[in-house]
Write a protein that holds these residues in place. Structure first.
Motif, mmCIF file in Angstrom:
data_model
loop_
_atom_site.group_PDB
_atom_site.id
_atom_site.type_symbol
_atom_site.label_atom_id
_atom_site.label_comp_id
_atom_site.label_asym_id
_atom_site.label_seq_id
_atom_site.Cartn_x
_atom_site.Cartn_y
_atom_site.Cartn_z
ATOM 1 N N ALA A 175 -21.616 -0.115 19.929
ATOM 2 C CA ALA A 175 -22.908 0.555 20.050
ATOM 3 C C ALA A 175 -23.335 1.234 18.756
ATOM 4 N N GLU A 176 -22.398 1.502 17.849
ATOM 5 C CA GLU A 176 -22.733 2.218 16.609
ATOM 6 C C GLU A 176 -22.337 1.407 15.377
ATOM 7 N N GLN A 177 -22.188 0.118 15.522
ATOM 8 C CA GLN A 177 -21.640 -0.731 14.459
ATOM 9 C C GLN A 177 -22.729 -1.200 13.494
ATOM 10 N N VAL A 178 -22.480 -1.047 12.194
ATOM 11 C CA VAL A 178 -23.314 -1.587 11.129
ATOM 12 C C VAL A 178 -22.397 -2.362 10.181
ATOM 13 N N LEU A 179 -22.820 -3.574 9.801
ATOM 14 C CA LEU A 179 -21.989 -4.443 8.978
ATOM 15 C C LEU A 179 -22.483 -4.454 7.542
ATOM 16 N N ALA A 180 -21.544 -4.381 6.590
ATOM 17 C CA ALA A 180 -21.853 -4.504 5.164
ATOM 18 C C ALA A 180 -20.589 -4.908 4.432
ATOM 19 N N LYS A 181 -20.697 -5.944 3.588
ATOM 20 C CA LYS A 181 -19.573 -6.418 2.775
ATOM 21 C C LYS A 181 -18.365 -6.762 3.636
ATOM 22 N N GLY A 182 -18.626 -7.326 4.824
ATOM 23 C CA GLY A 182 -17.545 -7.738 5.703
ATOM 24 C C GLY A 182 -16.838 -6.597 6.397
ATOM 25 N N SER A 183 -17.326 -5.360 6.265
ATOM 26 C CA SER A 183 -16.705 -4.192 6.893
ATOM 27 C C SER A 183 -17.619 -3.621 7.961
ATOM 28 N N GLU A 184 -17.026 -2.936 8.936
ATOM 29 C CA GLU A 184 -17.773 -2.288 10.010
ATOM 30 C C GLU A 184 -17.882 -0.797 9.705
#
Length: 494
Positions: free
Chosen positions: A229-238
């Motif tokens: 519910a609070e996940q944001v993805l960037a550079k393959g990381s959560e």
């Protein structure tokens, strides 16, 4: 068996049989076409203006006057604006006005429990029906339970106590409380807090590090477990949504303005440009010449990614590298010419060093690449009309043509007979002419007899393996005899 006549339904008004060709239906009852009219004004009715009440038919105006709401603002049935109280309509239930201007409800029949108007409990008829919470209300009862403001479908709010409210009263009673919530703000108006209905304390700040993740699996900023519910993805990381902000200025980021830095952190575009972007005059916020933000030249140079412009630093095996510098050519900088791979920085004209591409490059006989102008200057045809040749200037009187009789006298001879059939020298792409799958120099592409320059429209391939113009071809290989022009041996002694 005795004959029994078919029973037909009876007209409600005249009690006579109603047949299918003349029947009219309303309220589950049937009428004759001539009986289907208003009880008061006698107006003939149809399905659009008919109102049925206790087996009697009315037009909408008469039904509203007799059974509709009375008072100020109710049109033709307004008892306050008109002295017509409906006595001539046999309507004994009408409004009585109190001296102080308030109205009291009409005398009406009570409906069974749970079926009538939720406010007064009386029967609700079609002409005065308002719907809310799946129940039918009288129009005059359809108002806010707190401030008695009249409501409609736009400003009606259904409360959890099975009553209806205007938006303001609903917000006061059931809306969120606290600082910044308008009239329902518990921080500005403490009545609900004193009554014990709500708490004016702010919601506690959630600690995202309360549940630690395994090393390398959690949020890169705080190390806590990241749920969907609070996940944001960037550079393959959560990342947690609240942790997904610029490392330098703490600006909240999204997928459009987020920039992944080489230090495995995230930045906004401005901070990324300052820290990792190009520096120097003309590079805006990241310009070290105009704005250094306290950074020295050594710090700025040290923060840049390492780039070695020397293409010869990694030597390739003999014959496999770049023909110009001999260094190894990788896919990101690869340019192809004549079967060889060149560095992009090396792929320029050998004479004027103009950068080339696949449309401008010309492969020379010396295994170098040239632009078209330099190729034509060194390897193209010479003579009058061929560009760089000084045919108009001669101080000693000798011929200015490099090749007499349009034949080259030097160059690289082609092997295995694959060159020009006239001169035998190598034919390159910039001067190539084709006939019957054979290659010719542009200057050699002439008639074998009269030396007239040829093109694709005037070319004739002779059986002797050479090329001819049309008249010479007809003269040597065309039909002979009377009527065959220049090829007619009977008419010509040549």
């Amino acid at each position: 068996m005795p004959f029994v006549a078919i029973e037909h339904p009876k007209c409600v008004k005249c009690t006579k049989s109603v047949y299918a060709a003349e029947e009219r239906i309303a309220g589950g009852y049937k009428w004759h076409k001539m009986c289907f009219k208003c009880e008061l004004c006698g107006k003939f009715l149809d399905s659009t203006n008919c109102a049925e009440h206790d087996k009697e038919l009315y037009c909408k105006n008469c039904h509203g006057r007799k059974y509709g709401p009375k008072g100020y603002g109710f049109g033709g049935g307004a008892g306050c604006l008109s002295t017509d109280n409906g006595e001539h309509l046999s309507n004994v239930s009408y409004y009585h006005t109190k001296p102080q201007g308030a109205t009291e409800s009409r005398s009406m029949a009570k409906a069974p429990e749970g079926e009538g108007c939720p406010r007064c409990g009386g029967f609700v008829y079609m002409a005065e029906q308002m719907l809310a919470k799946g129940r039918s209300w009288h129009r005059e009862c359809f108002k806010c339970a707190t401030c008695t403001k009249r409501l409609d479908s736009v400003n009606c709010c259904e409360g959890s106590d099975k009553d209806i409210y205007c938006k303001v009263c609903y917000g006061k009673k059931f809306g969120p409380k606290g600082y910044g919530y308008g009239q329902g703000a518990g921080a500005l108006q403490s009545d609900p807090a004193y009554n014990g209905d709500v708490s004016t304390s702010r919601a506690p700040v959630i600690d995202t590090t309360s549940i630690k993740a395994k090393p390398g699996e959690g949020c890169p900023r705080c190390g806590g477990v990241v749920f969907a519910a609070e996940q944001v993805l960037a550079k393959g990381s959560e990342w947690h949504r609240k942790c997904f902000k610029c490392k330098d200025c703490n600006k909240t980021l999204d997928s459009i303005i987020a920039c992944d830095g080489p230090d495995h952190d995230v930045y906004c575009k401005t901070c990324y440009g300052k820290k990792w972007g190009p520096h120097g005059y003309g590079f805006a916020c990241g310009s070290g010449f105009l704005q250094t933000d306290g950074l020295t030249d050594e710090q700025i140079a040290g923060s840049r990614p390492f780039y070695n412009p020397d293409t010869t630093s990694i030597k390739a095996e003999k014959g496999e590298g770049c023909p110009r510098c001999g260094g190894k050519v990788f896919a990101a900088e690869q340019q192809l010419a004549k079967g060889a791979m060149w560095h992009k920085i090396c792929f320029n004209c050998a004479t004027c060093h103009r950068p080339l591409d696949s449309t401008l490059a010309c492969d020379g006989p010396d295994k170098e690449v040239y632009c078209r102008s330099c190729y034509g200057k060194y390897f193209g045809p010479k003579g009058f009309g061929y560009g760089h040749s000084p045919t108009l200037v001669s101080t000693k009187g000798e011929s200015t043509m490099l090749f007499s009789e349009a034949r080259p006298t030097s160059g690289v001879k082609s092997r295995n007979g694959n060159g020009c059939l006239r001169c035998g020298y190598e034919v390159y792409a910039a001067e190539q002419m084709i006939s019957k799958n054979k290659l010719w120099h542009k200057r050699c592409f002439t008639c074998a007899d009269c030396s007239k320059s040829l093109d694709s429209t005037s070319l004739n391939d002779g059986p002797d393996g050479d090329i001819h113009c049309r008249p010479c071809y007809a003269k040597h290989f065309g039909p002979k005899g009377c009527g065959f022009g220049m090829g007619a041996g009977v008419l010509s002694m040549a």
